[in-house]
Structures are given as structure tokens and as C-alpha cells.
Design an enzyme around this catalytic site. Structure first.
Site, short mmCIF file in Angstrom:
data_model
loop_
_atom_site.label_atom_id
_atom_site.label_comp_id
_atom_site.label_asym_id
_atom_site.label_seq_id
_atom_site.Cartn_x
_atom_site.Cartn_y
_atom_site.Cartn_z
N GLU A 14 0.68 -1.17 -0.03
CA GLU A 14 -0.10 0.02 0.10
C GLU A 14 0.77 1.22 0.17
O GLU A 14 0.81 2.03 0.81
CB GLU A 14 -1.14 -0.14 1.19
N GLU A 52 -5.58 -8.83 0.60
CA GLU A 52 -6.17 -8.50 1.94
C GLU A 52 -7.62 -8.19 1.69
O GLU A 52 -8.11 -7.41 0.85
CB GLU A 52 -5.66 -6.93 2.55
C1 FCB Z 1 -4.70 -2.25 5.46
C2 FCB Z 1 -3.18 -2.63 5.99
C3 FCB Z 1 -3.52 -3.57 7.03
C4 FCB Z 1 -4.52 -3.61 7.84
C5 FCB Z 1 -5.85 -3.14 7.19
C6 FCB Z 1 -7.19 -3.18 7.89
O1 FCB Z 1 -4.62 -1.00 4.90
O2 FCB Z 1 -2.37 -3.04 4.98
O3 FCB Z 1 -2.30 -3.95 7.64
O4 FCB Z 1 -4.30 -2.70 8.81
O5 FCB Z 1 -5.73 -2.27 6.32
#
Ligand code: FCB
Length: 463
Positions: free
Chosen positions: A187, A367
Site C-alpha cells: 500500500e 487483503e
Molecule cells: C490495510 C493494511 C493492513 C490492515 C488493514 C485493515 O490498509 O495493509 O495492515 O491494517 O488495512
């Protein structure tokens, strides 16, 4: 460019119920299912075994930076619970585990001597996964930069790029032959914008000029690392992970549509255009004006170095309004404990768009998950909202696959409840509950649901 008016019209129809994933739905046999974590959020052992300080260790000491005044000193104490946590991961029946290396744990100052005890921890982690039949997906930078490098300018300094390449090579030399994939950065938008423009994440700076330079350096260091790793004979798949979302306009007004287009430029096209076409989007450059990054000759072509995969983190959509008045709570959609709208079709929308607008390699959702107010009662955590959230988002991935998007895998955020950055321990994203007083782990219903879902997928695959 997304058809924003169309997107706005679609917004009006989004109150559809969450669709459970069809239990008979078949994903490809080689589709990779996983769970994800990151070093700072779970490891603890902040000072153990010669680990160096990270910018997050330091940021946590700033008064008011973290909800509840907490920090990552103990977190889930994963550093000391490795074997138990590896057994937990294996018990879920996942194919893959996504984790990150704490750079200051393995190289305390971010340059110079390596820390053998830190390296040994990750070696035990990788070998422990392989021994249990789980593929290691390693991330080099999930935000915990060595504080010593921040003292020399951090990601705003061009020299840090070379430190990052050396770090990537060192990790590859130690572990590369056993990894399924290496992600350079997690990110870059968050590091750049939340860490250097808004100042709400480490290192807590508030400068748009610095943030823009940092984003350029993250992209460039990613590509330089790819080139150096390949030159060193690395055969592991290499890529980056971006946080992407559809940006919808709050209304069909010209002003809101323009604002949505700019936000899309800053979140999505600012990263996708250089990575796939070697250029920054003209409208965002114009918006940044004098804050635009300093780019040296050859940088843009380097950034477009081909990747083996692209990772996407998806949690919700975004809505843009010209006057900043739009609030998630007003849309009528259900919200998670983060106040984020539950919007699974946005994931299909993002994936289709990536496939349509750029020549993307295989895509992974690296994620996806949700925080809810879970309670441990009589040894159980009933979290039907999280089960529904995961099922609906997995179905959304299936929809993208069915429409031809080259989807290769999906990973749940997160394996464990953990340190949720500026929210401290107040937000629980895990499919496994952590009692921070005792470090007791308890499978939530969502972990059992995911395990059973994966088991059915494997039965299909065998049949
Ligand atoms: C993302 C992050 C991860 C976590 C989620 C909820 O932005 O990569 O570490 O905190 O959000």
C-alpha cells in the site's frame, strides 16, 4: 477512466442484501487461498534479540497518535508464539500465509550489519510453513521502516532506495529459494498519503510535497528491487500490493464528478499508470503543481518493469464529494466497526476495471476482511457479520473470475486480531480472537466457516 455517471447511478441500487457465497461454487483448482498478517501488527518483541527501532515504534510514543495510547511492544507476541501460530495457520487448511519481514529486526539500522537472530526467526517461520504444507508469501515493506533510515530522510531520500534494494537482496539470499512470492511494498498510497501528507500514520509528517516524492520513491524502489532480484537469479514471483477502491461521486453534479475523478487519479491511476505505462496521470500532475515529485531521467521506464503478479487490498468503496460533506453513515449501507461501508460489488468493479484498463498480470486479493465488535463468551466468538462479509467478497471475486479477470488468489485480513495502527487494539479484524491479557487464541465462527469453505473447495478439486 471509470464511467462516473454510471457509477453514480449504480450507487442508487446498492442496498442489495449480502449474498452468501454459493457453497457449490467452484474456484480453479490452483486458486490460492490464504490468510494475512504483518510484522509490526502481530510480532511484539519490539526490543528483543537486537531488533532495531522502527518508525512505528517511534510513532506510538507520540502523545495522541494511537487510540488508547497503545503500542506494538507486545502485540500478539507472535515472535514468542511462532510454533503455536504456525499450527493454527495449518489447522485452517489454507494454501498460503502472507506475512511481512520487520526490516529493523533483520537489519537494525537499515544498512550495514545483519542481525542473525532476526533472520533466524524468519527462517524458522518459512521452514515451519513449508513443513506444514503452507506456501510463504513474503512482504518486504509493510510500513515498519528502520527509524535510523528515517533520520536520514526516510522514503523522501533517494538514498533509501538503494538501502531497500540491499535489504531485498539480503532477504532473498537467506530465504528466496523457499518463498512462493515476494511483495516489495504494501500500500504505497497509505505510506505516502497517511504517513507523509495527513500525518496520521508513521512517520507522522504533513507535507504534500514530501508525500508525492515518497510515492515516487516507493514505486521506483519497488522496480529497482525487482531488477536487482532478477539479476541475482531470483525465480520467486515478484510484485507489489496496492490498496484500490472504486471512487464514486456523491451525486451527479459536475463538481462531485470532478472530485471523484481526481480522487481516482490519486488513489488508482497514480500507481497503475506508472507501473503499467511508465507515466504519471496528467490531471494529477496538474493538480499537484509545484508539489509534483522530482523525477530523474529513466525513472519512469524503470518503474514500468514487468511484474509477475499484482496484489490488491480491498475493504470498501470510496465516495467523493466536492465539499467533503459525504459521510459513510448516510448511505444506508451497513458499516463495519471501522465505519467503512460493506460494499462487496466494489471488489468486482475494481477487478474488472484493472483487467479492462491495464495489461495486468495475475491478480491476487492480498487483503480483505472486516472489524466488528467481537465478544468472547464461553470460549466462542459468534461473528455472523464477518462470515457474511467474507462470503460476499469471495463471491465478488468469483464474479470477476467468471467475467475473465485473471484472478489467482484471495487472502483474508487477518489471521489474528492485532494492532490496527492508529486504532490500536480497539478494532478486531481477526478470524481468530486474541485475548491480549493471556495471549489465548480462539477460532471465531468466521475461521471455522473459512476452514469448512476451503475444505469443500478441496473436495471439489479432488472429485
Ligand atoms: C490495510 C493494511 C493492513 C490492515 C488493514 C485493515 O490498509 O495493509 O495492515 O491494517 O488495512
Amino acid at each position: 477512466m471509470p464511467p462516473l455517471v454510471g457509477a453514480w447511478r449504480r450507487n442508487r441500487q446498492v442496498n442489495a442484501p449480502l449474498l452468501p457465497v454459493d457453497p457449490h461454487r467452484r474456484f480453479p483448482d490452483d486458486f490460492v487461498w490464504g490468510v494475512a498478517t504483518s510484522s509490526f501488527q502481530i510480532e511484539g518483541a519490539a526490543m528483543a534479540d537486537c531488533k532495531g527501532e522502527s518508525i512505528w515504534d517511534r510513532f506510538c510514543r507520540q502523545p495522541g497518535a494511537i487510540a488508547g495510547g497503545s503500542n506494538g511492544e507486545v502485540a500478539c507476541d507472535h515472535y514468542h508464539s511462532l510454533e503455536q501460530d504456525l499450527d493454527l495457520i495449518a489447522s485452517l487448511g489454507v494454501d498460503a500465509y502472507r506475512f511481512s519481514v520487520s526490516w529493523p529486526r533483520v537489519q537494525p539500522s537499515g544498512q550495514g550489519p545483519w542481525n542473525p537472530r532476526g533472520l533466524d526467526f524468519y527462517e524458522r517461520l518459512v521452514d515451519g510453513l513449508l513443513a506444514r504444507g503452507v506456501e510463504p508469501y513474503l512482504t518486504l515493506n509493510h510500513w515498519d521502516l528502520p527509524a535510523a533510515l528515517q533520520d536520514q530522510g526516510g522514503w523522501a531520500a533517494r538514498d533509501t532506495l538503494h538501502r531497500f534494494v540491499d535489504y531485498a537482496l539480503g532477504i532473498h539470499a537467506k530465504l528466496g529459494d523457499r518463498l512462493a512470492a515476494i511483495t516489495t511494498h504494501n500500500e504505497p498510497w497509505v505510506i505516502s498519503t497517511m504517513g507523509h501528507e495527513w500525518g496520521v500514520f508513521a512517520p507522522g509528517l504533513k507535507s504534500r510535497t514530501t508525500a508525492a516524492q515518497v510515492s515516487h520513491h516507493l514505486l521506483l524502489s519497488h522496480a529497482l528491487a525487482l531488477q536487482a532480484l532478477r539479476a541475482a537469479g531470483c525465480r520467486t514471483r515478484l510484485g507489489i500490493v496496492l490498496n484500490l477502491a472504486p471512487i464514486h461521486a456523491a451525486s451527479a453534479s459536475e463538481a462531485d464528478l470532478a472530485s471523484a475523478r481526481l480522487e481516482d487519479g490519486r488513489l488508482v491511476r497514480w500507481y497503475m499508470e506508472p507501473l503499467f505505462h511508465g507515466r504519471y496521470p496528467a490531471d494529477v500532475l496538474e493538480f499537484l503543481g509545484a508539489d509534483a515529485p522530482h523525477v530523474e531521467a529513466g525513472d519512469m521506464a524503470t518503474i514500468a518493469t514487468p511484474m509477475d503478479f499484482l496484489g490488491i487490498n480491498y475493504y470498501s468503496r470510496s465516495v467523493a464529494s466536492a465539499d467533503g460533506s459525504w459521510r459513510a453513515g448516510g448511505s444506508g449501507l451497513a458499516l463495519t466497526d471501522m465505519g467503512w461501508e460493506i460494499y462487496p460489488s466494489g471488489l468486482t468493479e475494481v477487478l474488472l476495471r484493472l483487467h479492462r484498463d491495464w495489461p495486468v498480470p495475475p491478480l491476487y486479493v492480498k487483503e480483505n476482511g472486516a472489524a466488528f465488535r467481537d465478544e468472547l463468551v464461553d470460549g466462542a466468538v459468534h461473528d455472523p457479520e464477518r462470515v457474511a462479509y467474507l462470503a460476499a467478497h469471495i463471491a465478488a471475486v468469483g464474479d470477476a473470475l467468471a467475467q475473465g479477470v485473471p484472478m489467482a488468489g484471495y487472502m483474508v485480513w487477518s489471521l489474528l486480531d492485532n494492532f490496527e495502527w492508529a486504532s490500536g487494539y480497539e478494532k478486531r479484524f481477526g478470524i481468530v480472537h486474541v485475548d491480549y491479557a493471556t495471549q489465548q487464541r480462539t477460532l471465531k465462527d468466521s475461521a471455522r466457516w473459512y476452514r469448512d469453505f476451503l475444505q469443500r473447495q478441496k473436495q471439489h478439486a479432488r472429485a
